[in-house]
Design a protein around this motif. Structure first.
Motif, short mmCIF file in Angstrom:
data_model
loop_
_atom_site.label_atom_id
_atom_site.label_comp_id
_atom_site.label_asym_id
_atom_site.label_seq_id
_atom_site.Cartn_x
_atom_site.Cartn_y
_atom_site.Cartn_z
N THR A 94 0.84 -1.19 0.00
CA THR A 94 0.00 0.00 0.00
C THR A 94 0.88 1.25 0.00
O THR A 94 2.10 1.18 0.20
N LYS A 95 0.23 2.39 -0.18
CA LYS A 95 0.95 3.67 -0.10
C LYS A 95 1.58 3.82 1.28
O LYS A 95 2.71 4.33 1.40
N ARG A 96 0.89 3.35 2.30
CA ARG A 96 1.45 3.44 3.66
C ARG A 96 2.72 2.60 3.77
O ARG A 96 3.68 3.00 4.44
N ASP A 97 2.73 1.43 3.13
CA ASP A 97 3.95 0.61 3.14
C ASP A 97 5.11 1.38 2.52
O ASP A 97 6.23 1.36 3.04
N ASP A 107 5.32 4.60 2.33
CA ASP A 107 5.61 5.77 3.16
C ASP A 107 6.44 5.42 4.38
O ASP A 107 7.23 6.24 4.86
N THR A 108 6.25 4.21 4.90
CA THR A 108 6.95 3.83 6.14
C THR A 108 8.18 2.97 5.89
O THR A 108 8.90 2.64 6.84
#
Length: 725
Positions: free
Chosen positions: A19-22, A24-25
């Motif tokens: 995901t985008k969160r993956d 981002d982190t």
């Protein structure tokens, strides 16, 4: 009316997406490693294709352009202690493992490459071009890349051929008490190969830490995956073997990394094998610098759709979005990588004398010396320095009569007691009080973790043993119940194990022993009765021993287990119940490699024989009027034939008869007779004569079986025909 209950797989099967969160982190260092490795591999592959287009790559150039995300994302989840092997399209896997090994903390693409990284690129390019400085000294080329120190255990030109070996690497890692894992990369075409399915089953049954990584690039050459299977979601194969599997977009390196990280954690925890399927796409044809659309099996629209999902562009975009790199830095990094690759390549190339402007050639001094051609087919036998040898004729210790089959188990007991590297495997070797013939009697109880009963899958467990041997910490002893089963495992025996040392440059020991019995005369018919010596002798790389007495069996098996080459030990069922003199308490002597023995001296004719036929020859000679010299060859491979003993006998008798039981078509004596007539033509009074079995394989009928094989009567008749006595 029947009742129905829906069944569900015992192991999970999941699809993973980042995901985008993956993104981002994700650790910036991880993303930079993904970028730098993908960029270097892409640039390397583009340079290889440019050389291929100029005719500077001899043989194939199977590029991985477009598929880098699967290799980079997965290898970044590994350590230098883990193993990988791959297929003919394996540049990206090899480079990812090698780059991770020399630069475990990552590569900064904004600065000049470290010398170790340039060396990896240079040696890899040299190998693909067939040059002496390559990892395999030019023998491997594009399809056979191996660097043992980095855990890159070899790419493979046989579709699915390397997969059984990967199970061997996994077994060796677990047996050594480490948490290392093995990853085998193969494509959609290999998923339907028997050795792959056998390996999935074996790995699942034995809970081996091996990841079967499927690079589903949609096409096996030009055949789409939908054409060859009803279930194109290839990770579904794992469910039939109770193996957990992950399916992931292989164009997304982070998603691959997440999925593979979970699979690796599963394996390191001792939970057994895994399957990861990564959907990827090769931008070019099976081989060379043209797209698949140029050959009509793909459309330009399909190719463009996949290119829009390019893994390098994806990683770059997230680096820019997160402010880790700027667009300008990405551009500069790309140009720097291209310049570095040009510099690496320029060290291998020079202008063609008198050629057109820009025309280049390989520097002549970089090619291997032609004299290197056969170097490393086998080892140099330095492992036998200091080995104690003995012959029954000069043995000074106490002896006793022992059954041949009891000696087989006895010498293995002795060696396994003193060498914990030895592991025995085969069908039923752990049951029936010593397997089907008693050859492992007492061993399973004493060495329960080193006597392994296998599934009926010779290709898989022979290949697993090959992997164990190449890994180097153990010495596998494989039992094939019948010699005919060698053809079931022919790929592993001849394409893999027999060729491995030479193919990978001549430096890799392959300490493996294959025991197999010749069962003609037992009524087991055409598929359980062959003598494989004639075929084995044509396969460079193997050494072959054929014991005919219990005393010799001890010495020859000890030599086989000491040897760093693969050795086939042939055992004839006619010999199992026979008895002979052996030392009372000495199971530690060797018979020298390449040493025959004269069983009977004579002056009329030299009879060359081996295995159980030795006894039949001696019976024929003792019952007749011919003064024959009988030579028991003992070592049958080309490199180990005792020409000194054979030559001395021929110069005395001037006549030769080669006697064997096997069929005419696969006759061992055929090549031997040809070689004798080339070497000793001036000493021969007549052509070399032969006794063999018939053309047909032995049948079940007792009468027809006896007619198909040679024994005492056939030897006696041929001696009478030759000498007139």
């Amino acid at each position: 009316m029947p009742t129905y209950k829906k069944l569900t797989p015992a192991s999970p099967w999941v699809k993973v997406a980042a995901t985008k969160r993956d993104w981002d982190t994700a650790d910036p260092a991880l993303l930079m490693s993904m970028f730098s490795q993908t960029l270097l591999i892409r640039t390397f592959e583009e340079y290889v294709l440019s050389l291929a287009s100029q005719g500077l790559v001899h043989g194939p150039a199977h590029s991985s352009i477009g598929q880098e995300g699967g290799a980079v994302g997965s290898v970044l989840a590994l350590t230098g202690s883990d193993y990988v092997n791959g297929s003919h399209r394996g540049h990206h896997q090899f480079l990812a493992k090698a780059l991770g090994y020399v630069a475990p903390d990552g590569i900064d693409p904004r600065v000049p490459l470290p010398e170790a990284v340039r060396t990896v690129l240079s040696r890899s390019l040299s190998e693909i071009c067939g040059l002496a400085d390559g990892y395999c000294h030019g023998r491997g080329g594009s399809m056979h890349l191996r660097w043992r120190e980095a855990g890159a255990m070899g790419t493979n030109a046989i579709v699915g051929g390397g997969v059984p070996q990967a199970t061997g690497f996994a077994w060796a890692a677990r047996h050594a008490g480490t948490d290392a894992v093995s990853v085998s990369y193969f494509g959609d075409g290999a998923v339907n190969i028997g050795s792959v399915l056998e390996s999935l089953n074996l790995a699942g049954a034995w809970q081996l830490p091996v990841c079967f990584f499927i690079e589903n690039n949609q096409y096996a050459v030009s055949t789409h995956v939908d054409e060859v299977t009803a279930e194109p979601r290839l990770s579904a194969r794992a469910l039939g073997f109770n193996i957990p599997s992950w399916r992931v977009d292989g164009m997304d390196p982070l998603a691959v990394h997440l999925a593979t990280g979970e699979a690796v954690a599963h394996m390191r925890q001792g939970k057994g094998p895994t399957v990861v399927e990564a959907d990827v796409y090769r931008y070019f044809h099976q081989n060379g610098p043209f797209p698949g659309s140029a050959f009509g099996y793909r459309t330009k629209e399909e190719e463009q759709q996949w290119r829009e999902r390019d893994p390098l562009a994806l990683v770059s975009s997230h680096l820019v979005r997160r402010g880790i790199l700027t667009e300008e830095e990405v551009t500069r990094c790309t140009r720097r990588a291209q310049a570095e690759m040009e510099a690496v390549g320029s060290e291998l190339l020079e202008p063609v004398p008198g050629g057109k402007p820009g025309q280049r050639q390989i520097k002549p001094q970089l090619w291997p010396d032609p004299e290197f051609r056969d170097v490393g087919l086998r080892g140099n036998l330095s492992e036998f320095e200091g080995a104690r040898t003995a012959e029954l004729s000069d043995f000074a210790g106490a002896t006793q009569e022992r059954k041949f089959i009891d000696v087989v188990a006895g010498v293995m007991h002795r060696r396994m007691s003193e060498d914990d590297r030895i592991v025995v495997m085969g069908e039923d070797v752990h049951r029936l009080k010593g397997g089907t013939n008693g050859a492992t009697r007492g061993l399973p109880e004493l060495f329960p973790n080193r006597v392994l009963g296998t599934p009926i899958s010779e290709n898989a467990f022979a290949g697993l043993a090959g992997g164990i041997a190449l890994e180097g910490r153990s010495r596998p002893v494989v039992e094939f119940m019948y010699a005919d089963f060698m053809w079931v495992a022919a790929d592993q025996l001849f394409n893999q194990i027999g060729k491995a040392r030479h193919m990978f440059g001549g430096d890799s020991d392959v300490p493996l022993v294959l025991r197999s019995k010749v069962a003609m005369g037992t009524g087991y018919g055409s598929q359980h009765s062959m003598d494989p010596a004639g075929i084995l002798a044509t396969a460079a790389g193997w050494r072959i021993v054929a014991p005919s007495t219990p005393f010799d069996y001890i010495g020859l098996m000890n030599s086989a287990l000491r040897c760093n080459d693969p050795v086939v030990v042939l055992e004839h069922v006619d010999l199992y119940p026979s008895t002979g003199e052996v030392p009372v308490d000495d199971y530690d002597y060797h018979l020298p490699v390449g040493k025959a023995v004269v069983r009977r001296t004579g002056s009329d004719i030299t009879v060359l024989t081996y295995l159980a036929m030795t006894r039949y020859v001696l019976q024929a000679v003792e019952g007749g009027d011919v003064d024959a010299e009988v030579v028991d060859l003992r070592w049958l491979d080309r490199a180990s034939i005792d020409w000194d003993t054979i030559g001395a006998s021929i110069r005395k008798t001037n006549n030769v008869l080669i006697a064997e039981q096997g069929a005419l078509g696969t006759s061992y004596g055929a090549w031997l007779a040809d070689e004798i007539q080339r070497r000793y033509f001036d000493w021969l009074d007549q052509p070399v004569q032969r006794v063999t079995g018939g053309e047909a394989s032995p049948s079940i009928s007792k009468v027809l079986e006896r007619a198909a094989i040679a024994q005492t009567e056939e030897v006696a008749a041929q001696l009478k025909k030759i000498t007139g006595r």
